[in-house]
Design a protein around this motif. Structure first.
Motif, PDB file in Angstrom:
ATOM      1  N   ALA A  14       0.626  -1.360  -0.029  1.00 28.97           N
ATOM      2  CA  ALA A  14       0.007   0.317   0.071  1.00 28.97           C
ATOM      3  C   ALA A  14       1.142   1.411  -0.279  1.00 28.97           C
ATOM      4  O   ALA A  14       0.931   2.540  -0.749  1.00 28.97           O
ATOM      5  N   LEU A  15       2.058   0.775   0.772  1.00 31.28           N
ATOM      6  CA  LEU A  15       2.915   1.894   1.200  1.00 31.28           C
ATOM      7  C   LEU A  15       4.018   2.219  -0.111  1.00 31.28           C
ATOM      8  O   LEU A  15       3.689   3.898  -0.750  1.00 31.28           O
ATOM      9  N   ALA A  16       3.757   1.987  -1.238  1.00 34.72           N
ATOM     10  CA  ALA A  16       4.316   1.925  -3.026  1.00 34.72           C
ATOM     11  C   ALA A  16       3.599   2.305  -3.106  1.00 34.72           C
ATOM     12  O   ALA A  16       3.506   3.164  -4.522  1.00 34.72           O
ATOM     13  N   GLN A  17       2.059   2.025  -3.297  1.00 32.93           N
ATOM     14  CA  GLN A  17       1.233   3.060  -4.305  1.00 32.93           C
ATOM     15  C   GLN A  17       0.629   4.212  -4.054  1.00 32.93           C
ATOM     16  O   GLN A  17       0.484   5.019  -5.013  1.00 32.93           O
ATOM     17  N   LEU A  18       0.379   4.219  -2.567  1.00 24.94           N
ATOM     18  CA  LEU A  18       0.554   5.929  -2.150  1.00 24.94           C
ATOM     19  C   LEU A  18       1.824   6.901  -3.043  1.00 24.94           C
ATOM     20  O   LEU A  18       1.468   7.990  -2.945  1.00 24.94           O
ATOM     21  N   MET A  19       2.525   6.150  -2.172  1.00 26.16           N
ATOM     22  CA  MET A  19       4.865   7.142  -3.500  1.00 26.16           C
ATOM     23  C   MET A  19       3.950   7.198  -4.602  1.00 26.16           C
ATOM     24  O   MET A  19       4.807   8.321  -5.165  1.00 26.16           O
ATOM     25  N   GLY A  20       3.035   6.159  -5.460  1.00 26.52           N
ATOM     26  CA  GLY A  20       2.756   6.083  -6.834  1.00 26.52           C
ATOM     27  C   GLY A  20       2.285   7.518  -7.136  1.00 26.52           C
ATOM     28  O   GLY A  20       2.414   8.145  -8.074  1.00 26.52           O
ATOM     29  N   GLU A  21       1.164   7.380  -5.910  1.00 29.67           N
ATOM     30  CA  GLU A  21       0.024   8.963  -5.916  1.00 29.67           C
ATOM     31  C   GLU A  21       0.884  10.386  -5.850  1.00 29.67           C
ATOM     32  O   GLU A  21       0.657  10.850  -6.500  1.00 29.67           O
ATOM     33  N   ALA A  28       6.622  -2.444  -4.466  1.00 31.58           N
ATOM     34  CA  ALA A  28       6.415  -2.611  -3.312  1.00 31.58           C
ATOM     35  C   ALA A  28       7.637  -3.662  -2.471  1.00 31.58           C
ATOM     36  O   ALA A  28       8.225  -3.627  -1.382  1.00 31.58           O
ATOM     37  N   GLU A  29       8.032  -4.040  -3.061  1.00 32.69           N
ATOM     38  CA  GLU A  29       9.666  -4.560  -2.360  1.00 32.69           C
ATOM     39  C   GLU A  29      10.904  -3.638  -2.084  1.00 32.69           C
ATOM     40  O   GLU A  29      11.833  -3.827  -1.684  1.00 32.69           O
ATOM     41  N   SER A  30      11.198  -2.310  -3.526  1.00 30.43           N
ATOM     42  CA  SER A  30      11.949  -1.323  -3.057  1.00 30.43           C
ATOM     43  C   SER A  30      11.371  -0.492  -2.111  1.00 30.43           C
ATOM     44  O   SER A  30      12.187  -0.103  -1.003  1.00 30.43           O
ATOM     45  N   MET A  31      10.138  -0.636  -1.871  1.00 27.86           N
ATOM     46  CA  MET A  31       9.708   0.271  -0.181  1.00 27.86           C
ATOM     47  C   MET A  31       9.844  -0.564   0.718  1.00 27.86           C
ATOM     48  O   MET A  31      10.275   0.037   1.861  1.00 27.86           O
ATOM     49  N   ARG A  32       9.663  -2.319   0.713  1.00 27.68           N
ATOM     50  CA  ARG A  32       9.887  -2.857   2.419  1.00 27.68           C
ATOM     51  C   ARG A  32      11.604  -2.236   2.357  1.00 27.68           C
ATOM     52  O   ARG A  32      12.061  -1.865   3.774  1.00 27.68           O
ATOM     53  N   VAL A  56      -5.507   4.222   3.549  1.00 27.80           N
ATOM     54  CA  VAL A  56      -5.677   6.202   2.555  1.00 27.80           C
ATOM     55  C   VAL A  56      -4.960   6.559   2.912  1.00 27.80           C
ATOM     56  O   VAL A  56      -5.090   7.694   2.365  1.00 27.80           O
ATOM     57  N   GLY A  57      -3.669   6.441   3.209  1.00 24.64           N
ATOM     58  CA  GLY A  57      -2.930   7.669   3.419  1.00 24.64           C
ATOM     59  C   GLY A  57      -1.484   7.821   4.372  1.00 24.64           C
ATOM     60  O   GLY A  57      -1.742   6.328   4.619  1.00 24.64           O
ATOM     61  N   MET A  58      -0.820   7.868   4.288  1.00 29.68           N
ATOM     62  CA  MET A  58       1.279   8.015   5.271  1.00 29.68           C
ATOM     63  C   MET A  58       1.550   9.320   5.491  1.00 29.68           C
ATOM     64  O   MET A  58       1.051   9.910   4.460  1.00 29.68           O
ATOM     65  N   ILE A  59       1.774   9.453   6.279  1.00 31.21           N
ATOM     66  CA  ILE A  59       3.075  10.572   6.672  1.00 31.21           C
ATOM     67  C   ILE A  59       4.333  10.306   7.294  1.00 31.21           C
ATOM     68  O   ILE A  59       4.325   9.125   8.305  1.00 31.21           O
ATOM     69  N   GLY A  60       5.632  10.410   6.579  1.00 26.97           N
ATOM     70  CA  GLY A  60       6.780  10.227   7.195  1.00 26.97           C
ATOM     71  C   GLY A  60       7.713  10.975   7.649  1.00 26.97           C
ATOM     72  O   GLY A  60       7.923  11.725   6.960  1.00 26.97           O
ATOM     73  N   LEU A  61       8.122  10.479   9.046  1.00 26.52           N
ATOM     74  CA  LEU A  61       8.601  12.269   9.991  1.00 26.52           C
ATOM     75  C   LEU A  61       9.652  11.788  10.116  1.00 26.52           C
ATOM     76  O   LEU A  61      10.523  10.800  10.191  1.00 26.52           O
ATOM     77  N   ARG A  62      10.991  13.135  10.019  1.00 27.61           N
ATOM     78  CA  ARG A  62      11.974  12.910  10.959  1.00 27.61           C
ATOM     79  C   ARG A  62      12.066  13.625  11.435  1.00 27.61           C
ATOM     80  O   ARG A  62      12.391  14.887  11.321  1.00 27.61           O
ATOM     81  N   VAL A  80       0.734  11.888   2.112  1.00 25.89           N
ATOM     82  CA  VAL A  80      -0.033  11.581   1.012  1.00 25.89           C
ATOM     83  C   VAL A  80      -1.693  10.520   1.287  1.00 25.89           C
ATOM     84  O   VAL A  80      -1.284  10.032   2.346  1.00 25.89           O
ATOM     85  N   THR A  81      -2.164  11.373   0.746  1.00 21.24           N
ATOM     86  CA  THR A  81      -3.753  10.496   0.680  1.00 21.24           C
ATOM     87  C   THR A  81      -4.790  10.143  -0.828  1.00 21.24           C
ATOM     88  O   THR A  81      -3.803  10.782  -1.678  1.00 21.24           O
ATOM     89  N   ARG A  82      -4.965   8.960  -0.574  1.00 19.82           N
ATOM     90  CA  ARG A  82      -4.968   8.145  -1.896  1.00 19.82           C
ATOM     91  C   ARG A  82      -6.534   9.887  -2.421  1.00 19.82           C
ATOM     92  O   ARG A  82      -6.502   9.996  -1.854  1.00 19.82           O
TER      93      ARG A  82
END
Length: 143
Positions: A14-21, A28-32, A56-62, A80-82
């Motif tokens: 799902a994260l790989a799909q969101l990165m595409g959006e 998915a393997e690269s995302m892993r 339906v969405g994700m946030i990455g923080l640092r 990103v949100t779908r």
């Protein structure tokens, strides 16, 4: 209702799909592989938004320390949100969760960068509506 939770390895497809959006197509393997490296750093946080058992969405923080002053800052690295779920409060819920995560770690500010392409205009308005100001330029160089 939107549920915000920490990411798991089972979320990588799902994260790989969101990165595409978001404009960064990946497998998915690269995302892993990416997530394995990201999760090793305790200064990072990755959170998933779910609705009706669907990601339906994700946030990455640092969390970053500064050379210029004593306080820490949290950078939103990815958000990103779908597309078919935008306008439903998911991005706002992710930002609110991120701000709470940042405060719990002693940060007193949030930053993010966003491209200046026309297709990012709606995202810029979203960030402004959440209290984020435009305050500089980002420079980059491929090595």
């Amino acid at each position: 209702m939107v549920l915000i939770r920490e990411s798991r390895q089972s979320d990588n497809h799902a994260l790989a799909q969101l990165m595409g959006e978001l404009g960064y197509p990946t497998s998915a393997e690269s995302m892993r592989k990416r997530m394995k490296a990201i999760e090793l750093n305790p200064m990072n946080g990755t959170f998933i938004a779910e609705m009706d058992n669907l990601i339906v969405g994700m946030i990455g923080l640092r969390l970053n320390n500064n050379y210029e002053y004593d306080d820490s800052v949290v950078q939103v690295v990815s958000l990103v949100t779908r597309a078919d779920y935008r306008g439903m409060g998911i991005g706002g819920a992710l930002i609110l969760h991120a701000e709470e995560w940042a405060q719990a770690r002693g940060a007193n500010a949030m930053t993010l960068t966003s491209g200046i392409k026309p297709e990012r205009a709606a995202a810029h308005e979203f960030y402004k509506s959440k209290g984020y100001d435009i305050n500089g330029y980002r420079f980059s160089k491929k090595l």
